[in-house]
Each structure stands twice: as C-alpha cells, then as structure tokens.
Design a protein around this motif. Structure first.
Motif, PDB file in Angstrom:
ATOM      1  N   THR A   2       0.852  -1.179   0.000  1.00 54.23           N
ATOM      2  CA  THR A   2       0.000   0.000   0.000  1.00 54.23           C
ATOM      3  C   THR A   2       0.888   1.229   0.000  1.00 54.23           C
ATOM      4  OG1 THR A   2      -1.642  -1.174   1.274  1.00 54.23           O
ATOM      5  CG2 THR A   2      -1.829   1.217   1.215  1.00 54.23           C
ATOM      6  N   THR A   3       0.637   2.115  -0.940  1.00 55.87           N
ATOM      7  CA  THR A   3       1.366   3.370  -0.967  1.00 55.87           C
ATOM      8  C   THR A   3       0.418   4.443  -0.482  1.00 55.87           C
ATOM      9  OG1 THR A   3       2.660   2.614  -2.831  1.00 55.87           O
ATOM     10  CG2 THR A   3       2.657   4.973  -2.415  1.00 55.87           C
ATOM     11  N   SER A   4       0.642   4.931   0.735  1.00 55.75           N
ATOM     12  CA  SER A   4      -0.250   5.919   1.303  1.00 55.75           C
ATOM     13  C   SER A   4       0.378   7.308   1.317  1.00 55.75           C
ATOM     14  CB  SER A   4      -0.648   5.503   2.721  1.00 55.75           C
ATOM     15  OG  SER A   4       0.508   5.354   3.508  1.00 55.75           O
ATOM     16  N   MET A   5       1.543   7.431   0.698  1.00 55.28           N
ATOM     17  CA  MET A   5       2.210   8.719   0.665  1.00 55.28           C
ATOM     18  C   MET A   5       1.433   9.663  -0.255  1.00 55.28           C
ATOM     19  SD  MET A   5       6.157   9.561  -0.312  1.00 55.28           S
ATOM     20  CE  MET A   5       6.710   8.263   0.754  1.00 55.28           C
ATOM     21  N   PRO A   6       1.235  10.916   0.191  1.00 56.26           N
ATOM     22  CA  PRO A   6       0.539  11.881  -0.679  1.00 56.26           C
ATOM     23  C   PRO A   6       1.294  12.060  -1.999  1.00 56.26           C
ATOM     24  CG  PRO A   6       0.782  12.747   1.544  1.00 56.26           C
ATOM     25  CD  PRO A   6       1.588  11.471   1.470  1.00 56.26           C
ATOM     26  N   PRO A   7       0.571  12.218  -3.103  1.00 53.12           N
ATOM     27  CA  PRO A   7       1.216  12.318  -4.425  1.00 53.12           C
ATOM     28  C   PRO A   7       2.277  13.421  -4.501  1.00 53.12           C
ATOM     29  CG  PRO A   7      -1.152  12.143  -4.671  1.00 53.12           C
ATOM     30  CD  PRO A   7      -0.873  12.278  -3.206  1.00 53.12           C
ATOM     31  N   LEU A   8       2.023  14.561  -3.897  1.00 58.68           N
ATOM     32  CA  LEU A   8       2.984  15.656  -3.972  1.00 58.68           C
ATOM     33  C   LEU A   8       4.273  15.303  -3.228  1.00 58.68           C
ATOM     34  CD1 LEU A   8       3.318  18.462  -5.153  1.00 58.68           C
ATOM     35  CD2 LEU A   8       2.478  19.389  -2.995  1.00 58.68           C
ATOM     36  N   THR A   9       4.154  14.633  -2.098  1.00 64.69           N
ATOM     37  CA  THR A   9       5.339  14.218  -1.332  1.00 64.69           C
ATOM     38  C   THR A   9       6.156  13.205  -2.122  1.00 64.69           C
ATOM     39  OG1 THR A   9       4.140  14.591   0.716  1.00 64.69           O
ATOM     40  CG2 THR A   9       6.113  13.217   0.857  1.00 64.69           C
ATOM     41  N   LEU A  10       5.493  12.210  -2.691  1.00 62.01           N
ATOM     42  CA  LEU A  10       6.181  11.216  -3.506  1.00 62.01           C
ATOM     43  C   LEU A  10       6.848  11.891  -4.696  1.00 62.01           C
ATOM     44  CD1 LEU A  10       6.904   8.303  -4.207  1.00 62.01           C
ATOM     45  CD2 LEU A  10       4.703   8.142  -5.386  1.00 62.01           C
ATOM     46  N   ALA A  11       6.142  12.799  -5.350  1.00 61.71           N
ATOM     47  CA  ALA A  11       6.697  13.494  -6.515  1.00 61.71           C
ATOM     48  C   ALA A  11       7.952  14.272  -6.131  1.00 61.71           C
ATOM     49  CB  ALA A  11       5.653  14.433  -7.114  1.00 61.71           C
ATOM     50  N   ARG A  12       7.912  14.947  -5.008  1.00 61.68           N
ATOM     51  CA  ARG A  12       9.067  15.732  -4.575  1.00 61.68           C
ATOM     52  C   ARG A  12      10.265  14.830  -4.292  1.00 61.68           C
ATOM     53  NH1 ARG A  12      10.449  16.887   0.460  1.00 61.68           N
ATOM     54  NH2 ARG A  12       8.360  16.511   1.267  1.00 61.68           N
ATOM     55  N   HIS A  13      10.043  13.733  -3.576  1.00 61.83           N
ATOM     56  CA  HIS A  13      11.153  12.823  -3.268  1.00 61.83           C
ATOM     57  C   HIS A  13      11.690  12.156  -4.532  1.00 61.83           C
ATOM     58  CE1 HIS A  13      11.430  13.039   1.061  1.00 61.83           C
ATOM     59  NE2 HIS A  13      10.113  13.163   1.076  1.00 61.83           N
ATOM     60  N   TYR A  14      10.795  11.748  -5.427  1.00 61.30           N
ATOM     61  CA  TYR A  14      11.234  11.156  -6.695  1.00 61.30           C
ATOM     62  C   TYR A  14      12.053  12.172  -7.494  1.00 61.30           C
ATOM     63  CZ  TYR A  14      11.060   9.734 -11.554  1.00 61.30           C
ATOM     64  OH  TYR A  14      11.408   9.431 -12.839  1.00 61.30           O
ATOM     65  N   TYR A  15      11.548  13.400  -7.599  1.00 57.04           N
ATOM     66  CA  TYR A  15      12.232  14.424  -8.380  1.00 57.04           C
ATOM     67  C   TYR A  15      13.621  14.714  -7.802  1.00 57.04           C
ATOM     68  CZ  TYR A  15      13.400  18.728 -10.741  1.00 57.04           C
ATOM     69  OH  TYR A  15      14.058  19.665 -11.489  1.00 57.04           O
ATOM     70  N   GLU A  16      13.690  14.885  -6.493  1.00 59.08           N
ATOM     71  CA  GLU A  16      14.975  15.199  -5.874  1.00 59.08           C
ATOM     72  C   GLU A  16      15.954  14.035  -5.978  1.00 59.08           C
ATOM     73  OE1 GLU A  16      16.374  17.989  -4.835  1.00 59.08           O
ATOM     74  OE2 GLU A  16      14.574  19.116  -5.384  1.00 59.08           O
ATOM     75  N   THR A  17      15.486  12.802  -5.863  1.00 55.73           N
ATOM     76  CA  THR A  17      16.351  11.632  -6.043  1.00 55.73           C
ATOM     77  C   THR A  17      16.864  11.585  -7.477  1.00 55.73           C
ATOM     78  OG1 THR A  17      15.120  10.425  -4.354  1.00 55.73           O
ATOM     79  CG2 THR A  17      16.471   9.113  -5.867  1.00 55.73           C
ATOM     80  N   ARG A  18      15.959  11.811  -8.416  1.00 53.73           N
ATOM     81  CA  ARG A  18      16.320  11.840  -9.842  1.00 53.73           C
ATOM     82  C   ARG A  18      17.348  12.943 -10.096  1.00 53.73           C
ATOM     83  NH1 ARG A  18      14.078  14.672 -14.152  1.00 53.73           N
ATOM     84  NH2 ARG A  18      14.216  13.617 -16.150  1.00 53.73           N
ATOM     85  N   GLU A  20      19.529  14.180  -8.014  1.00 53.73           N
ATOM     86  CA  GLU A  20      20.825  13.752  -7.465  1.00 53.73           C
ATOM     87  C   GLU A  20      21.531  12.779  -8.400  1.00 53.73           C
ATOM     88  OE1 GLU A  20      20.219  12.192  -3.547  1.00 53.73           O
ATOM     89  OE2 GLU A  20      19.338  14.053  -2.818  1.00 53.73           O
ATOM     90  N   VAL A  21      20.770  11.837  -8.946  1.00 53.82           N
ATOM     91  CA  VAL A  21      21.363  10.861  -9.869  1.00 53.82           C
ATOM     92  C   VAL A  21      21.875  11.573 -11.117  1.00 53.82           C
ATOM     93  CG1 VAL A  21      20.848   8.892 -11.375  1.00 53.82           C
ATOM     94  CG2 VAL A  21      20.021   8.910  -9.017  1.00 53.82           C
ATOM     95  N   LEU A  22      21.070  12.468 -11.667  1.00 53.03           N
ATOM     96  CA  LEU A  22      21.501  13.217 -12.841  1.00 53.03           C
ATOM     97  C   LEU A  22      22.714  14.092 -12.508  1.00 53.03           C
ATOM     98  CD1 LEU A  22      18.057  14.278 -14.360  1.00 53.03           C
ATOM     99  CD2 LEU A  22      19.643  12.543 -15.234  1.00 53.03           C
ATOM    100  N   GLY A  23      22.712  14.684 -11.314  1.00 51.92           N
ATOM    101  CA  GLY A  23      23.834  15.508 -10.886  1.00 51.92           C
ATOM    102  C   GLY A  23      25.127  14.722 -10.796  1.00 51.92           C
TER     103      GLY A  23
END
Length: 83
Positions: A2-18, A20-23
């Motif tokens: 079950t993924t209960s994380m709010p979409p905006l929170t997940l999006a922010r963490h995904y974006y920032e992780t992405r 870092e990888v690109l960086g």
C-alpha cells in the motif's frame, strides 16, 4: 503493498532523487522549490505513473502467488464409470 504517501510528497522525493542521480552524471537540473507550476505538475504525473506501476506489479505478484498455490494444491478427480 500500500502506498499511502501523498502524491505531492512522492513526486518531490522522486524528483529530488532523480536530480541527485543526474547531478552525479554531471547534468544539472533545478531544485524542487524552483520548479514552475507546469514542471511540478509533470513531476506529480510521473510519480502517479510510478505508483500505478507499483500497484499493477503487486497485483500481478498476488495473482501469481494465488495461481502457484492453486497448482500445488492436491486435486481430487472423480472418475465416471464407462457405460
């Protein structure tokens, strides 16, 4: 699963992780707080796609487990007399 994380929170963490990888590969992207509304909407849409893919993978895993349980269970076959 079950993924209960709010979409905006997940999006922010995904974006920032992405980011870092690109960086680490030498590519620079804007930090989350500098995104435009349209850019942020794209990140949220991407996170929604990831969430949907996770749900589908979990559903598939459960179906395969159920199928494996069904196939390994002993079956009783009733033979009809030949007339």
């Amino acid at each position: 699963m079950t993924t209960s994380m709010p979409p905006l929170t997940l999006a922010r963490h995904y974006y920032e992780t992405r980011r870092e990888v690109l960086g680490s590969a030498g590519l620079r992207t804007k930090p989350w707080f500098r995104l435009t509304d349209d850019e942020r909407a794209v990140a949220v849409a991407e996170a929604s796609l990831i969430t949907e893919a996770l749900h589908r993978a979990e559903k598939e895993r459960r179906m395969l487990q159920d199928l494996a349980g069904t196939l390994s269970a002993p079956r009783r076959v009733r033979l009809l007399p030949l007339v």
